[in-house]
Structure formats: C-alpha cells, structure tokens
Design a protein around this motif. Structure first.
Motif, PDB file in Angstrom:
ATOM      1  N   ILE A   1      44.746  49.354  44.359  1.00 21.96           N
ATOM      2  CA  ILE A   1      43.466  49.611  45.029  1.00 21.96           C
ATOM      3  C   ILE A   1      42.325  48.971  44.238  1.00 21.96           C
ATOM      4  O   ILE A   1      41.446  48.293  44.801  1.00 21.96           O
ATOM      5  CB  ILE A   1      43.235  51.122  45.192  1.00 21.96           C
ATOM      6  N   ILE A   2      42.321  49.173  42.923  1.00 15.47           N
ATOM      7  CA  ILE A   2      41.250  48.620  42.081  1.00 15.47           C
ATOM      8  C   ILE A   2      41.234  47.097  42.154  1.00 15.47           C
ATOM      9  O   ILE A   2      40.183  46.466  42.342  1.00 15.47           O
ATOM     10  CB  ILE A   2      41.424  49.104  40.628  1.00 15.47           C
ATOM     11  N   LEU A   3      42.417  46.482  42.020  1.00 14.28           N
ATOM     12  CA  LEU A   3      42.489  45.026  42.067  1.00 14.28           C
ATOM     13  C   LEU A   3      42.135  44.492  43.455  1.00 14.28           C
ATOM     14  O   LEU A   3      41.496  43.440  43.581  1.00 14.28           O
ATOM     15  CB  LEU A   3      43.897  44.566  41.682  1.00 14.28           C
ATOM     16  N   ALA A   4      42.544  45.204  44.504  1.00 14.87           N
ATOM     17  CA  ALA A   4      42.247  44.756  45.867  1.00 14.87           C
ATOM     18  C   ALA A   4      40.751  44.763  46.140  1.00 14.87           C
ATOM     19  O   ALA A   4      40.234  43.895  46.853  1.00 14.87           O
ATOM     20  CB  ALA A   4      42.976  45.644  46.879  1.00 14.87           C
ATOM     21  N   LEU A   5      40.034  45.720  45.572  1.00 16.75           N
ATOM     22  CA  LEU A   5      38.585  45.759  45.767  1.00 16.75           C
ATOM     23  C   LEU A   5      37.916  44.562  45.081  1.00 16.75           C
ATOM     24  O   LEU A   5      36.952  43.993  45.606  1.00 16.75           O
ATOM     25  CB  LEU A   5      38.023  47.074  45.234  1.00 16.75           C
ATOM     26  N   GLY A   6      38.415  44.180  43.914  1.00 14.24           N
ATOM     27  CA  GLY A   6      37.903  42.973  43.269  1.00 14.24           C
ATOM     28  C   GLY A   6      38.219  41.736  44.088  1.00 14.24           C
ATOM     29  O   GLY A   6      37.375  40.852  44.270  1.00 14.24           O
ATOM     30  N   GLN A   7      39.459  41.674  44.579  1.00 15.56           N
ATOM     31  CA  GLN A   7      39.865  40.540  45.418  1.00 15.56           C
ATOM     32  C   GLN A   7      39.038  40.494  46.696  1.00 15.56           C
ATOM     33  O   GLN A   7      38.627  39.413  47.144  1.00 15.56           O
ATOM     34  CB  GLN A   7      41.346  40.673  45.768  1.00 15.56           C
ATOM     35  N   MET A   8      38.756  41.644  47.283  1.00 21.06           N
ATOM     36  CA  MET A   8      37.952  41.705  48.496  1.00 21.06           C
ATOM     37  C   MET A   8      36.571  41.099  48.269  1.00 21.06           C
ATOM     38  O   MET A   8      36.064  40.338  49.105  1.00 21.06           O
ATOM     39  CB  MET A   8      37.810  43.157  48.954  1.00 21.06           C
TER      40      MET A   8
ATOM     41  N   THR B   1      33.115  36.195  49.886  1.00 17.15           N
ATOM     42  CA  THR B   1      32.282  35.017  49.643  1.00 17.15           C
ATOM     43  C   THR B   1      32.979  33.719  50.064  1.00 17.15           C
ATOM     44  O   THR B   1      32.538  32.644  49.709  1.00 17.15           O
ATOM     45  CB  THR B   1      31.890  34.925  48.156  1.00 17.15           C
ATOM     46  N   LYS B   2      34.099  33.852  50.798  1.00 13.46           N
ATOM     47  CA  LYS B   2      34.883  32.702  51.260  1.00 13.46           C
ATOM     48  C   LYS B   2      35.589  32.010  50.098  1.00 13.46           C
ATOM     49  O   LYS B   2      35.699  30.791  50.047  1.00 13.46           O
ATOM     50  CB  LYS B   2      33.991  31.696  52.007  1.00 13.46           C
ATOM     51  N   SER B   3      36.097  32.812  49.156  1.00 14.31           N
ATOM     52  CA  SER B   3      36.863  32.310  48.027  1.00 14.31           C
ATOM     53  C   SER B   3      38.140  33.134  47.919  1.00 14.31           C
ATOM     54  O   SER B   3      38.426  33.983  48.770  1.00 14.31           O
ATOM     55  CB  SER B   3      36.047  32.406  46.735  1.00 14.31           C
ATOM     56  N   ILE B   4      38.907  32.894  46.872  1.00 12.31           N
ATOM     57  CA  ILE B   4      40.112  33.680  46.610  1.00 12.31           C
ATOM     58  C   ILE B   4      40.399  33.622  45.113  1.00 12.31           C
ATOM     59  O   ILE B   4      40.091  32.623  44.461  1.00 12.31           O
ATOM     60  CB  ILE B   4      41.312  33.154  47.426  1.00 12.31           C
ATOM     61  N   ASP B   5      40.938  34.701  44.567  1.00 13.57           N
ATOM     62  CA  ASP B   5      41.249  34.759  43.136  1.00 13.57           C
ATOM     63  C   ASP B   5      42.739  35.037  42.969  1.00 13.57           C
ATOM     64  O   ASP B   5      43.193  36.172  43.092  1.00 13.57           O
ATOM     65  CB  ASP B   5      40.428  35.860  42.461  1.00 13.57           C
ATOM     66  N   LEU B   6      43.498  33.978  42.696  1.00 16.77           N
ATOM     67  CA  LEU B   6      44.940  34.118  42.502  1.00 16.77           C
ATOM     68  C   LEU B   6      45.309  34.353  41.040  1.00 16.77           C
ATOM     69  O   LEU B   6      46.491  34.410  40.700  1.00 16.77           O
ATOM     70  CB  LEU B   6      45.662  32.856  43.010  1.00 16.77           C
TER      71      LEU B   6
ATOM     72  N   GLY C   1      37.239  36.017  34.374  1.00 13.61           N
ATOM     73  CA  GLY C   1      36.706  35.857  35.726  1.00 13.61           C
ATOM     74  C   GLY C   1      35.517  34.914  35.757  1.00 13.61           C
ATOM     75  O   GLY C   1      35.353  34.132  36.707  1.00 13.61           O
ATOM     76  N   ALA C   2      34.691  34.981  34.718  1.00 15.42           N
ATOM     77  CA  ALA C   2      33.526  34.098  34.644  1.00 15.42           C
ATOM     78  C   ALA C   2      33.945  32.638  34.530  1.00 15.42           C
ATOM     79  O   ALA C   2      33.269  31.746  35.063  1.00 15.42           O
ATOM     80  CB  ALA C   2      32.652  34.487  33.448  1.00 15.42           C
TER      81      ALA C   2
ATOM     82  N   ARG D   1      29.107  33.732  44.330  1.00 11.71           N
ATOM     83  CA  ARG D   1      30.546  33.581  44.108  1.00 11.71           C
ATOM     84  C   ARG D   1      30.888  33.774  42.640  1.00 11.71           C
ATOM     85  O   ARG D   1      31.911  34.386  42.306  1.00 11.71           O
ATOM     86  CB  ARG D   1      31.005  32.196  44.582  1.00 11.71           C
ATOM     87  N   PHE D   2      30.042  33.269  41.756  1.00 12.68           N
ATOM     88  CA  PHE D   2      30.266  33.448  40.325  1.00 12.68           C
ATOM     89  C   PHE D   2      30.310  34.938  39.972  1.00 12.68           C
ATOM     90  O   PHE D   2      31.220  35.397  39.277  1.00 12.68           O
ATOM     91  CB  PHE D   2      29.149  32.751  39.540  1.00 12.68           C
ATOM     92  N   LEU D   3      29.344  35.697  40.466  1.00  9.77           N
ATOM     93  CA  LEU D   3      29.298  37.130  40.175  1.00  9.77           C
ATOM     94  C   LEU D   3      30.501  37.855  40.782  1.00  9.77           C
ATOM     95  O   LEU D   3      31.018  38.814  40.199  1.00  9.77           O
ATOM     96  CB  LEU D   3      27.993  37.726  40.700  1.00  9.77           C
ATOM     97  N   ALA D   4      30.962  37.394  41.958  1.00  9.13           N
ATOM     98  CA  ALA D   4      32.139  38.003  42.576  1.00  9.13           C
ATOM     99  C   ALA D   4      33.370  37.793  41.702  1.00  9.13           C
ATOM    100  O   ALA D   4      34.184  38.716  41.519  1.00  9.13           O
ATOM    101  CB  ALA D   4      32.364  37.414  43.968  1.00  9.13           C
TER     102      ALA D   4
END
Length: 329
Positions: free
Chosen positions: A47-54, A59-64, A104-105, A210-213
C-alpha cells in the motif's frame, strides 16, 4: 447498477468482499476479523509503495526502481544497525527515508533536467541500485541475529489490535490523501499528467512536479525498506525482487490511468488490497506459484483494458455534451 460499474472504488470493494466470501468456503476462518487484519498487515508495505507509485504515475511517469531502492536502502539500514547497535531507531528510520528520497531525486533529476523518458531512467536505476546493494553487502546477508531487538520488534508491536506496521500504512494513506487533494503539489500532479499544455499555461512547472513526485516515491520506498527488513528479519540483495510490478499493478487495478492525471488514493489502496487478498488466498486453496503469476497477469491485463474503455467512453460523453447546444440552437 450503472453507478456501481462506473465507480471503481465501490466496484473493487464489492469484488474484494465476494472474493473473501468465496475463499472462506474453501478455507474456513479466511473471513475472520483476525485473518483480515493479517491480510491488511501483509499488504501494508505494498500500500505504501503503491501510493508513491501512484503519485509518479499521475504526472505521466513511472518508477520501476522502487523495489531496487527498497533493497539498497534496506541493506544500508540493516548493516548500520548491525554495526552500530546503539544508534537510536528514530535516526535509522530518518536515514532510510533520506537515502530513499535521494535515490528518488536521482531519478527525478534525470527525467527533469536531461529529459530522459521515465521508463528508461528507472529501468537503468533499477539495475544500478540492485548493483549498489550487492557492492555494499559483498553479496552477504544481514540476519535477525545481527539486528537489535528494537529494530525488529517495533513494527510488530500491537496497538489497539493492529501492529504498528498497519498503523503506519494507515497514517501514510491519510497523508497521501491530504497531499494529493488539499495541497498545491497534488493539484499540480493531476494537472501535469491530465493536461500538460493547460498546466504550463496555468504556471505549473511540470518538470519540478515530476521531480518532487519521484522524491516522494523514493522517500516512501526508503520507509518501506526499514519496514520490510524488520518485518522479515533479513536483508539481502534480492529482497522485494519484482515488487515494482506489484506497485504498478495495484495502481492499474485501482483505476489510476497509466496515461496520467486520473486516479484516487482510495483506488490505489483497494488495488493493493485486491492483490493482497489474492496472494494470501491462492496458496491456501492450493494454487501453484506459477498459476498465481498467471492469474495476477490476467488481472492486470483486464484492469488495463477496463481503464482504457472507461477513459474512451468518458471522452465520447464529453464530445456529446459539447455538441448538444448546437443541436438545440
């Protein structure tokens, strides 16, 4: 019925309830309050990771790289706890969040400053962060005997009937809802993915958003690294391998559009719980791990198709509404 089919959150609640009832016929006690609390606790990290991914997907990006971030940060924190057992737990948690946010940054900077597609950046850093975890540990493990009791036990402590881990997930859910619905960053995230051109005219810096996301996603991965290592009492290079796909799946199932700009916190949470129920139930009723992977993949594909059809239908409605005044005139 039409309202039920249009509202993804209500639909997911109904589906999850049906699944729990169905699985309880094969596994008595599956629907008991204690087991449901265990399922929520098992799903808390997802749940925690999914909220970060969301947040990133909005922002029309993805974090793999979230799982690789978790692996490296978890290894760093576990090794620090083993080497310096007198360090306060709060300091180790801050360290985990800080390292995760830094990783992440890095993703966010490459996407923002160098204009590299997010999927390319995070595929690259996924491998880099896993490699960093191997270099840091020398391929070794940190086991429960090397970690301090406080480091291991705090997330497991029961408070009002739920472990601290579950309460942390609940707090993150509330915080994510507040950030995305009540703060300027949340509005900027939705605008950046939903209509980038309009966002620019509205004065929103899409690159910075997007950077902050990515920073937020990394910070949550860092927090999850401590929770993962303490919960399973082990740190090694391959922890959470493939978990980044589960975070994307939770978002897609929850109605978050891969195209950006659409989705709710409740949807992401319910998508994660949907996967949590499946992952807890299938082994109980004797489904093989390979069949579990196939079922999970089918569910993801169906969710993507459902999302695409819903978004296409919404577009048609808008066009009809715009045409209506011309007909009456």
């Amino acid at each position: 019925m039409n309202r039920l089919l249009k509202n993804r959150e209500i639909l997911l609640i109904v589906i999850i309830a049906i699944m729990v009832a169905a699985f309880s016929t094969r596994a008595p006690g599956f629907a008991s309050p204690g087991n449901l609390a265990n399922i929520f606790n098992d799903t808390s990290i997802l749940i925690i990771l999914a909220l970060g991914q969301m947040t990133v997907i909005l922002t029309k990006s993805i974090d793999l790289s979230v799982a690789a971030n978790l692996a490296f940060t978890g290894m760093a924190v576990a090794m620090t706890n083993a080497a310096y057992p007198d360090l306060p737990l709060a300091l180790l948690i801050v360290m985990a969040i800080g390292i995760g946010a830094l990783l992440g940054a890095i993703n966010g900077f490459l996407v923002w400053a160098l204009q590299i597609p997010p999927i390319v950046v995070t595929l690259g850093t996924l491998t880099i962060y896993r490699g960093m975890a191997f270099v840091l540990s020398g391929g070794g493990w940190v086991n429960a005997h090397q970690m301090t009791p406080a480091f291991l036990n705090v997330p497991r402590m029961p408070v009002l009937g739920l472990p601290v881990l579950s309460w942390i997930a609940i707090l993150i859910v509330i915080s994510a809802w507040f950030v995305l619905t009540r703060l300027p960053f949340g509005r900027a995230a939705y605008a950046s993915g939903g209509n980038p051109t309009a966002a620019v005219y509205a004065g929103i810096d899409i690159g910075r958003t997007r950077f902050l996301a990515f920073v937020l996603s990394g910070a949550l991965a860092g927090l999850s690294s401590y929770l993962w290592v303490s919960r399973y009492a082990v740190a090694y290079v391959d922890i959470a391998a493939g978990f980044e796909l589960d975070t994307v799946a939770a978002c897609v199932i929850g109605g978050i559009s891969i195209a950006g700009g659409i989705g709710t916190v409740a949807g992401a949470v319910l998508g994660a719980l949907f996967l949590g129920v499946i992952k807890n139930a299938l082994p109980v009723i004797g489904i093989s791990p390979f069949a579990q992977m196939a079922i999970s993949g089918i569910v993801i594909v169906l969710a993507v198709v459902f999302n695409a059809r819903a978004e296409k239908k919404a577009g048609r409605i808008i066009l009809r509404n715009r045409a209506a005044p011309e007909v009456t005139a």
